[in-house]
Write an enzyme that holds these catalytic residues in place. Structure first.
Site, PDB file in Angstrom:
ATOM      1  N   CYS A   1     -51.421  50.745 103.041  1.00  0.00           N
ATOM      2  CA  CYS A   1     -51.082  49.409 103.525  1.00  0.00           C
ATOM      3  C   CYS A   1     -50.293  48.563 102.540  1.00  0.00           C
ATOM      4  O   CYS A   1     -49.330  47.880 102.932  1.00  0.00           O
ATOM      5  CB  CYS A   1     -52.341  48.667 103.957  1.00  0.00           C
ATOM      6  SG  CYS A   1     -53.462  48.176 102.612  1.00  0.00           S
TER       7      CYS A   1
ATOM      8  N   HIS B   1     -57.211  45.161 102.613  1.00  0.00           N
ATOM      9  CA  HIS B   1     -56.102  45.546 103.496  1.00  0.00           C
ATOM     10  C   HIS B   1     -55.068  44.434 103.534  1.00  0.00           C
ATOM     11  O   HIS B   1     -55.415  43.252 103.653  1.00  0.00           O
ATOM     12  CB  HIS B   1     -56.613  45.831 104.909  1.00  0.00           C
ATOM     13  CG  HIS B   1     -55.511  46.167 105.875  1.00  0.00           C
ATOM     14  ND1 HIS B   1     -54.736  47.289 105.756  1.00  0.00           N
ATOM     15  CD2 HIS B   1     -55.043  45.497 106.965  1.00  0.00           C
ATOM     16  CE1 HIS B   1     -53.853  47.310 106.730  1.00  0.00           C
ATOM     17  NE2 HIS B   1     -54.011  46.235 107.471  1.00  0.00           N
TER      18      HIS B   1
ATOM     19  N   ASP C   1     -48.232  44.781 111.425  1.00  0.00           N
ATOM     20  CA  ASP C   1     -48.923  45.696 110.518  1.00  0.00           C
ATOM     21  C   ASP C   1     -48.295  47.074 110.666  1.00  0.00           C
ATOM     22  O   ASP C   1     -48.189  47.598 111.777  1.00  0.00           O
ATOM     23  CB  ASP C   1     -50.418  45.745 110.867  1.00  0.00           C
ATOM     24  CG  ASP C   1     -51.260  46.407 109.794  1.00  0.00           C
ATOM     25  OD1 ASP C   1     -50.702  47.123 108.944  1.00  0.00           O
ATOM     26  OD2 ASP C   1     -52.495  46.225 109.821  1.00  0.00           O
TER      27      ASP C   1
END
Length: 267
Positions: free
Chosen positions: A66, A106, A121
């Site tokens: 991420c 995250h 995302d």
């Protein structure tokens, strides 16, 4: 960097800073830049400097997790004229309901278009939203894969996904933003003290299907459900990663894959 990024995600022309443009970028990114954790598996903490991320994910055609994926997406979107802010989240996906809260580990993005705040995302593996989601809505938002919803929890927004007719929490997004030091600490913790340091975790999402490899198991899942799931023989694991994830398997990954081939994940 922008032209190289657009080529990497399969775009042949400029992208307008609209929601349709944002969704096209997210879809291209997810389809062409796989989620992978080979650096942590090799004992390497990913370098979050923009030039290091671009060299890895664009020039060397690697993937990442991420912090790398969404930093690259953020910088590319800003270069296209989008207004983008980084967010920090706490993962709840596939965790027992009675488990204590974990760390804020995250990175996601908030993209503002007009008066609308959208979640974007590109770095949440097999349950990553395949398009932007309106953060003001509290009603379900359907996508080509799962349906998602936001709900309010203390000092945060919770993102849920509907799986097998039940809602499951994905991650909790903190109202307050993080600074570079907090992201750096979260990156180090994730790379050294989470399952990313021990378990092969790979995925790629296209508009038609999600492809994932966990340890030695390949799963291909479409909107209708699982299409294929089977354990890979040791000699097939590297070939499958190349064929389905688009990653050229490096020599230093082979011992990791050999161990993974002997470790079937839980059902």
């Amino acid at each position: 960097m922008l032209s190289a990024y657009l080529a990497r995600i399969g775009r042949t022309g400029p992208v307008a800073p609209t929601r349709a443009g944002l969704d096209a970028v997210i879809a291209g990114h997810l389809a062409h830049i796989p989620f992978e954790n080979f650096d942590p598996l090799c004992g390497i903490v990913p370098d979050l400097a923009p030039e290091a991320i671009a060299a890895k994910l664009i020039d060397r055609k690697r993937g990442g997790y991420c912090f790398e994926q969404n930093a690259l997406l953020r910088d590319a979107l800003r270069a296209m004229g989008f207004s983008v802010e980084t967010l920090i989240a706490r993962v709840w996906w596939q965790k027992p309901a009675d488990m204590p809260p974990g760390p804020w580990s995250h990175m996601a993005l908030r993209v503002r278009i007009g008066d609308t705040d959208l979640l974007a995302d590109a770095g949440f593996g097999g349950c990553v939203p395949p398009q932007s989601l309106d953060m003001a809505l509290r009603t379900p938002q359907a996508t080509a894969h799962e349906t998602y919803r936001f709900r309010d929890v203390p000092r945060a927004w919770m993102l849920d996904a509907r799986v097998k007719d039940e809602w499951a929490p994905v991650y909790e997004i903190r109202h307050t933003t993080a600074d570079d030091a907090e992201y750096a600490a979260a990156n180090h913790l994730t790379a050294t003290a989470s399952f990313f340091a021990t378990e092969v975790t790979l995925s790629r999402t296209t508009p038609d299907e999600r492809i994932a490899i966990k340890h030695n198991r390949l799963t291909r899942r479409g909107p209708e459900g699982i299409r294929d799931q089977h354990v890979l023989a040791p000699e097939a694991l590297a070939q499958t990663i190349a064929a389905h994830l688009g990653l050229a398997v490096a020599p230093e990954w082979l011992p990791i894959l050999a161990r993974a081939a002997k470790t079937e994940p839980a059902q």
